[in-house]
Structure formats: structure tokens, C-alpha cells
Design an enzyme around this catalytic site. Structure first.
Site, short mmCIF file in Angstrom:
data_model
loop_
_atom_site.label_atom_id
_atom_site.label_comp_id
_atom_site.label_asym_id
_atom_site.label_seq_id
_atom_site.Cartn_x
_atom_site.Cartn_y
_atom_site.Cartn_z
N ALA A 91 0.81 -1.21 0.00
CA ALA A 91 0.00 0.00 0.00
C ALA A 91 0.85 1.26 0.00
CB ALA A 91 -0.94 -0.01 1.20
N ASN A 143 -5.14 3.24 10.54
CA ASN A 143 -4.27 2.10 10.84
C ASN A 143 -3.84 2.03 12.30
OD1 ASN A 143 -2.74 4.51 9.89
ND2 ASN A 143 -0.99 3.30 10.56
N SER A 165 -3.73 -3.53 0.51
CA SER A 165 -2.60 -4.24 1.09
C SER A 165 -2.97 -5.68 1.35
CB SER A 165 -2.18 -3.57 2.40
OG SER A 165 -1.20 -4.33 3.07
N HIS A 186 -1.06 -7.95 3.37
CA HIS A 186 -0.78 -8.47 4.70
C HIS A 186 -1.69 -7.92 5.80
CE1 HIS A 186 1.90 -4.86 4.97
NE2 HIS A 186 1.54 -4.89 6.24
N THR A 237 8.99 -7.15 -12.59
CA THR A 237 8.39 -8.48 -12.67
C THR A 237 7.39 -8.68 -11.55
OG1 THR A 237 10.43 -9.37 -13.63
CG2 THR A 237 8.88 -10.96 -12.66
N CYS A 276 8.54 5.32 16.00
CA CYS A 276 9.99 5.56 16.06
C CYS A 276 10.41 6.25 14.78
CB CYS A 276 10.74 4.24 16.23
SG CYS A 276 12.54 4.45 16.34
#
Length: 377
Positions: A70, A153, A199, A201, A239, A326
Site C-alpha cells: 500500500a 491504521n 494491502s 498483509h 516483474t 519511532c
């Protein structure tokens, strides 16, 4: 093994996705852009996965461009659209984003200031939802693009996309939605948007693969931000990783069939977890009320307790995230929480959890027990 409740960052890999990917790593490893038999088989597998994903998000398969995730999709949607507008002589130089967007959206947008664009950040309410009245004042005939995420998120707040689209369309602006945290968790349909970032995952698929929806009706088509071959309709060179795409497609197929079931399951577990905390007299504050957040998503503040300390002490038993980030080796308060009105101290007391498809009632009960032993009552 610790109980995994860090679904804001990544969800567990669905067994169906793992199984679907397996043969494409070795026995059927072919370049989907090559003309030989192995390549043609790989290309067919990629197109099948594209169709599975299209069925989940309500698009035509050819409107989906595979990316590395994403973050790359957000960069193409924002930078690629702005550059296309410059090249096409479109005299709109404002991009409106919400103040709580993912850093890949905020950074992409602000990188365009050197190209003459003005970046406007719309405020949000204390519930992490974009201030619609403020947005209406900010979007006008100079606005090229409005970019707002479907689900935040960090805190899981669901954004009022229908109102956002209405405001953008009235001004003739394009609409981009970062849907990474939304697909597979809440109903999502691309039909009303020009661009949407997806996304794998975050919806039980493999890491390293995502997609960008580019509407065939959009009056501006993004330019590539990377250069090389003409793969993926010339928008994203390189690819295509067949195993990852196949896993993404399998995860999309499962999510489509389980969307309602998963939502009920996640909502039930998060409610059980909160009730268990209350029964143990743990003091906590929900940063986002239940009606405004995605099922299973929790942003909790434990007054008087440092989130990093909680996470460290619970780390061998439960995996959770903090409400900070962080940056360059320095821990800073979450920009999302600060924009919602929390102080830096309150942000430092915040942890985030997500109860996924693969968590159980025992996980919810055990997680509450662990936290009750760590935080003040």
C-alpha cells in the site's frame, strides 16, 4: 508462543493463502511476462488472482495494478496523479488529506510542495473521524485530489467516505482512498473512487504485495513513479511476483466469503476482552468508541502506565503495539493521537490491539489477565 494481537501492523497468514502460494515458489516458478509455457501458466495465475481481488473490492480486474504494498500504491496515486496533472496542463494545485493519514500518504503529498502544490490537512474529531464541515471549507475549485483512508491504521476509526466523495465531486476533485486497513475487515467497494490503495498483509495475505485501483472513469491517470518495463499497464514496472500475487488472491477469496463472519467474531472477542478487563478492575479509556471503529480494533489508554513498558513486560505472552512511532531512532508521540486531541503523555499511555480471525475467546481472556497483572488497577 505469545498471543498475537498486533493486527494493526499485519494479520496472520491465512492457511489457504499459504497453500495457494506453495507450488509457485519452485515447481511452477515461471516469469508471468515470458512467452514460454511456464510463463503463460504464471500469467494465468496472476490474472486469476487479479479477478479474485476485483470481486472483493467491486472493480474490473483490469483496474487493479499490483504493487509492492500500500505504501507504493499511495505514492503512485498521489505523486503519479499530481505529475500527470502537471504534464496535462490541469490548473489545480491543491491536495487535501486528513491529518491522521498514514505517513506514506502524508509524506507523498508534502513531497509535492517543491512542484508547486499546496498541501492542506483536514482536522479530525476526538473520535478520529474527519471533520466534514472543515473539509467542506477546504475543498474547492483548486483541489486536484482528496486523499482519505477508509479505516485508520492506528486507532481503527472508520471514515465517512460517502460524505467525503460528495464534497470532492461537487468541487470536481479526484478521490483517493487508502483502504489498506479496511479491506477484509469492513465492506468496501471501489466504484465511487478514482484510486484506492490495497494491502495483502492487512487481510491475511502475504507481505510484500499490494495493489492500486485506478478507475477507468478517472479523468487523470497516474504516471509511474518508478521506471523500467511496461508491466502493469505501464504504471508499475518490474516483474510481478507470482507467488505473492496468488497468495493475495487466495486471501481475497477467503475474505469475501467470511467478511460478515469475521466481523462478528472480532467484535465479540474485543467486547469479551474489555469485559474481562473491567471484571479485574483495570482502569482504561477507549480512545475510539465501539460504533466508530472497525470490528476487533482497540485503542486503549491505561492512565499512569507507559505503553512501551506494558509492551515490554507483556512481550513474551501477548504481542501488541504502542500509540507512538519511532522516527530516526527517537520515540515520538503518534501524530494520529495528537490530532485527536490527546496530550503527549496520554499518547504515551496508549496501546493498540486487534482481534483477528484466528484469535479465540481463550486469547481474549488470557490477554486481559496478562494486562491486569501489569497495569495499575
Amino acid at each position: 508462543m505469545s498471543i498475537y494481537l498486533d493486527g494493526h501492523s499485519t494479520t496472520p497468514l491465512a492457511p489457504e493463502a499459504l497453500e495457494a502460494m506453495s507450488p509457485w515458489w519452485h515447481a511452477q516458478a515461471g516469469n508471468p511476462h515470458s512467452p514460454h509455457l511456464a510463463g503463460m501458466l504464471a500469467a494465468q495465475a496472476v490474472e486469476n488472482a487479479r479477478s479474485e481481488l476485483a470481486s472483493l473490492v467491486g472493480s474490473d480486474p483490469q483496474e487493479l495494478i499490483f504493487t509492492s504494498g500500500a505504501t507504493e500504491a499511495n505514492n503512485i496515486a498521489i505523486r503519479g496523479t499530481a505529475l500527470a496533472a502537471l504534464e496535462g496542463g490541469i490548473d489545480r494545485r491543491e491536495i487535501v488529506v486528513s491529518a491522521i493519514e498514514h505517513k506514506s500518504v502524508l509524506s507523498s503529498a508534502h513531497s509535492l510542495r517543491s512542484a508547486g502544490f499546496r498541501i492542506i490537512e483536514a482536522p479530525v474529531t476526538e473520535n478520529g473521524v474527519i471533520d466534514i464541515l472543515a473539509l467542506e471549507r477546504m475543498v474547492g475549485d483548486r483541489t486536484l485530489l482528496v486523499s482519505v483512508m477508509a479505516v485508520n491504521n492506528e486507532v481503527g476509526s472508520i471514515q465517512p467516505l460517502a460524505d467525503i466523495v460528495r464534497i470532492a465531486r461537487a468541487a470536481g476533485a479526484l478521490v483517493h482512498v487508502d483502504a489498506a486497513q479496511g479491506i477484509g475487515k469492513v465492506p468496501f467497494d471501489c466504484v465511487d473512487f478514482d484510486f484506492a490503495s490495497l494491502s495483502s498483509h492487512k487481510m491475511y495475505g502475504p507481505m510484500g504485495i499490494g495493489a492500486l485501483f485506478v478507475s477507468s472513469a478517472a479523468h487523470v491517470r497516474p504516471l509511474p513513479v518508478l521506471f523500467g518495463g511496461s508491466q502493469e499497464a505501464g504504471i508499475r514496472p518490474g516483474t510481478v511476483p507470482t507467488p505473492l500475487v496468488v497468495g493475495f488472491g487466495a486471501a481475497a477469496r477467503v475474505s469475501r466469503s467470511r467478511l460478515g463472519t469475521d466481523a462478528t467474531h472480532s467484535r465479540t472477542l474485543s467486547a469479551l476482552f474489555l469485559e474481562e478487563l473491567r471484571s479485574r478492575q483495570v482502569q482504561f479509556i477507549e480512545n475510539i468508541p465501539e460504533p466508530s471503529r472497525a470490528p476487533g480494533s482497540l485503542s486503549l489508554r491505561f492512565p499512569g502506565n507507559d505503553a512501551m513498558s506494558i509492551i515490554a513486560r507483556a512481550g513474551d505472552r501477548i504481542a501488541i503495539s504502542e500509540g507512538s512511532a519511532c522516527t530516526s531512532g527517537k520515540i515520538t508521540a503518534s501524530h494520529v493521537l495528537l490530532q485527536m486531541g490527546l496530550t503527549e503523555e496520554q499518547a504515551s499511555e496508549t496501546v493498540r490491539l486487534y482481534f483477528s480471525r484466528y484469535n479465540t475467546e481463550a486469547d481474549a481472556t488470557e490477554a486481559a489477565l496478562v494486562l491486569s497483572q501489569i497495569v495499575g488497577r
